[in-house]
Design an enzyme around this catalytic site. Structure first.
Site, PDB file in Angstrom:
ATOM      1  N   GLY A 276      71.136  62.351  11.834  1.00  0.00           N
ATOM      2  CA  GLY A 276      71.455  61.006  12.306  1.00  0.00           C
ATOM      3  C   GLY A 276      71.723  60.902  13.785  1.00  0.00           C
ATOM      4  CD  GLU A 301      76.235  59.267   8.828  1.00  0.00           C
ATOM      5  OE1 GLU A 301      75.668  59.516   9.906  1.00  0.00           O
ATOM      6  OE2 GLU A 301      77.213  59.923   8.407  1.00  0.00           O
ATOM      7  CG  ASP A 302      72.602  62.472   8.616  1.00  0.00           C
ATOM      8  OD1 ASP A 302      73.151  62.768   7.533  1.00  0.00           O
ATOM      9  OD2 ASP A 302      72.624  63.223   9.607  1.00  0.00           O
ATOM     10  CE1 TYR A 303      69.000  65.117   1.449  1.00  0.00           C
ATOM     11  CE2 TYR A 303      70.644  63.925   0.170  1.00  0.00           C
ATOM     12  CZ  TYR A 303      69.520  64.728   0.226  1.00  0.00           C
ATOM     13  OH  TYR A 303      68.911  65.120  -0.945  1.00  0.00           O
TER      14      TYR A 303
END
Length: 459
Positions: A276, A301-303
């Protein structure tokens, strides 16, 4: 008498069957070693071909087409020693496909400048380091027709607020706003910080970019050009800017060798691997997944944002420019803590990491493959181990030069020391991640749950 004879026969057959099972297990382990050899060197191969572009990110690349051909020939020759003709044919096919891919090259198919879509840049900020104002200023100087800068600061007494106000005053013609206070929607502090900016973003494309990233004027143009009709997310390969000190060298070696090998290989083969640090996404797709708030329960959260976009049928694309990290605060202990935190997240989200990650590192892999070569060909394990590590070391240097796109700011001796230290600390990092499952990030501590969610630990 008949029963005694049968029992005696069974006793004699037992050790024979045991030896047969042991031999079968050893053969299976040897096959696994050779498969590991093939997979890891194909990863080397894909990463090197991808990173050897024609123009440099930080300077003119010294590795042009002749070097590409020499490296390609060397890799094919090394693999051909142990591969069948069928594998060679597959390798040649992979070469012809990957030869069209390069990092650090200028995109050929560009949209007309005036027709580029608007972009809302979300910038999460916390604290100040010596490079913050220079990093932020590069986003105010982007060569892009229509974008807004949404600066998000969580705490009202954060010194980053003064830095933001200074830049807002210096660039009054840039569409930029400052949001202070955040919005508590979950345990993820980054999401909480970004929520006020996300809710008022006015463009269809959202660019989330960390505070420590530095860009050049055409970075956003390059990313938008990768956002074709079927692409829902564009991300950049993480790398590190030239800085002073051995800790900076250690980070640069890691983000130029081990990390891009896994990162590029995963993306080339279709696996979801996104960081991210710098991500351009379609806002309507995020809204379909529940908006930014839907990912506030996760630390990584990026995954999960990438997963939500992929689950809706959208593809990913990589920018031809790296996501250039340029934090002014760095040390060996900070690097080690960061690697341990990332490993904890990977283990929690992808349990197969417990097996796959250790055996993908140089020293462990060399021992496994060396044992396989000894078992099958009776080669000396230590000789093979040293030769395999040397080959790995050389190819990592070639790959590092490819990611850098020019001359390195440190000597070959510095590279050798940093490479050896980085490879040596991998087992410690992995065991530390297994020993303590809690995560310390920014000012909070979190306990990971199965599946990637987390809960904040309140003292």
């Amino acid at each position: 008498g008949a029963l005694s004879a049968a029992a005696a026969g069974a006793g004699r057959a037992g050790p024979g069957r045991g030896m047969a099972l042991l031999d079968l297990a050893l053969e299976g382990m040897a096959i696994f070693g050779f498969i590991l050899f093939l997979v890891l060197w194909l990863m080397h191969f894909m990463a090197i071909i991808y990173t050897l572009g024609d123009t440099g990110q930080q300077g003119d690349s010294n590795l042009g087409p002749p070097a590409n051909l020499c490296i390609l020939f060397t890799v094919v020759a090394m693999l051909s020693i142990h591969l069948t003709s069928l594998c060679d044919a597959a390798l040649i096919g992979t070469v012809s496909w990957l030869s069209r891919l390069h990092l650090n090259k200028k995109a050929t198919d560009k949209q007309p400048y005036s027709k580029l879509p608007g972009v809302s840049l979300l910038k999460p900020l916390k604290g100040v380091d010596p490079n913050l104002i220079n990093n932020l200023e590069t986003f105010f100087e982007l060569d892009y027709p229509k974008y807004e800068v949404l600066l998000c600061v969580q705490d009202h007494d954060d010194p980053a607020i003064d830095v933001c106000k200074k830049l807002l005053g210096k660039y009054p013609n840039v569409d930029a706003r400052l949001f202070i206070g955040g919005k508590k929607v979950g345990i993820n502090p980054k999401i909480n910080n970004l929520m006020p900016g996300y809710e008022v973003a006015k463009y269809d494309l959202i660019w989330i970019c960390d505070s420590g990233i530095r860009v050049i004027p055409d970075t956003l143009t390059d990313m938008v050009n990768q956002m074709t009709e079927k692409v829902g997310l564009v991300h950049g390969l993480p790398y590190v800017a030239d800085r002073q000190g051995f800790a900076a060298t250690l980070e640069q070696v890691y983000f130029g060798t081990s990390h891009p090998r896994s990162y590029i290989s995963a993306n080339v083969t279709g696996f979801k691997c996104v960081t991210g640090m710098s991500c351009l996404m379609r806002k309507d797709v995020l809204d379909q997944a529940g908006g930014l708030i839907a990912f506030a329960q996760y630390i990584a959260e990026d995954y999960f944002m990438a997963k939500a976009i992929a689950d809706r049928g959208w593809r990913f694309a990589m920018s031809t420019q790296v996501a250039m990290q340029n934090s002014g605060s760095y040390s060996i202990s900070q690097f080690q803590s960061r690697m341990i935190r990332w490993t904890k997240l990977r283990i929690n989200m992808l349990p197969a990491t417990i097996i796959c990650e250790p055996i993908s590192e140089c020293f462990v892999a060399s021992l496994i493959i060396g044992w396989a070569a000894h078992h099958v060909f009776r080669w000396d394990i230590m000789v093979f181990f040293m030769c395999h590590c040397l080959a790995w070391f050389i190819f990592d240097y070639i790959q590092l030069r490819g990611v850098q796109g020019g001359t390195l700011c440190f000597s070959k001796l510095d590279y050798a020391v940093a490479w050896f230290i980085r490879e040596s600390m991998t087992i410690y990092i992995f065991l530390s991640a297994l020993w303590d499952p809690t995560i310390s990030w920014r000012t909070g501590r979190y306990r990971l749950r199965c599946g990637g969610t987390a809960e904040e630990i309140l003292d």
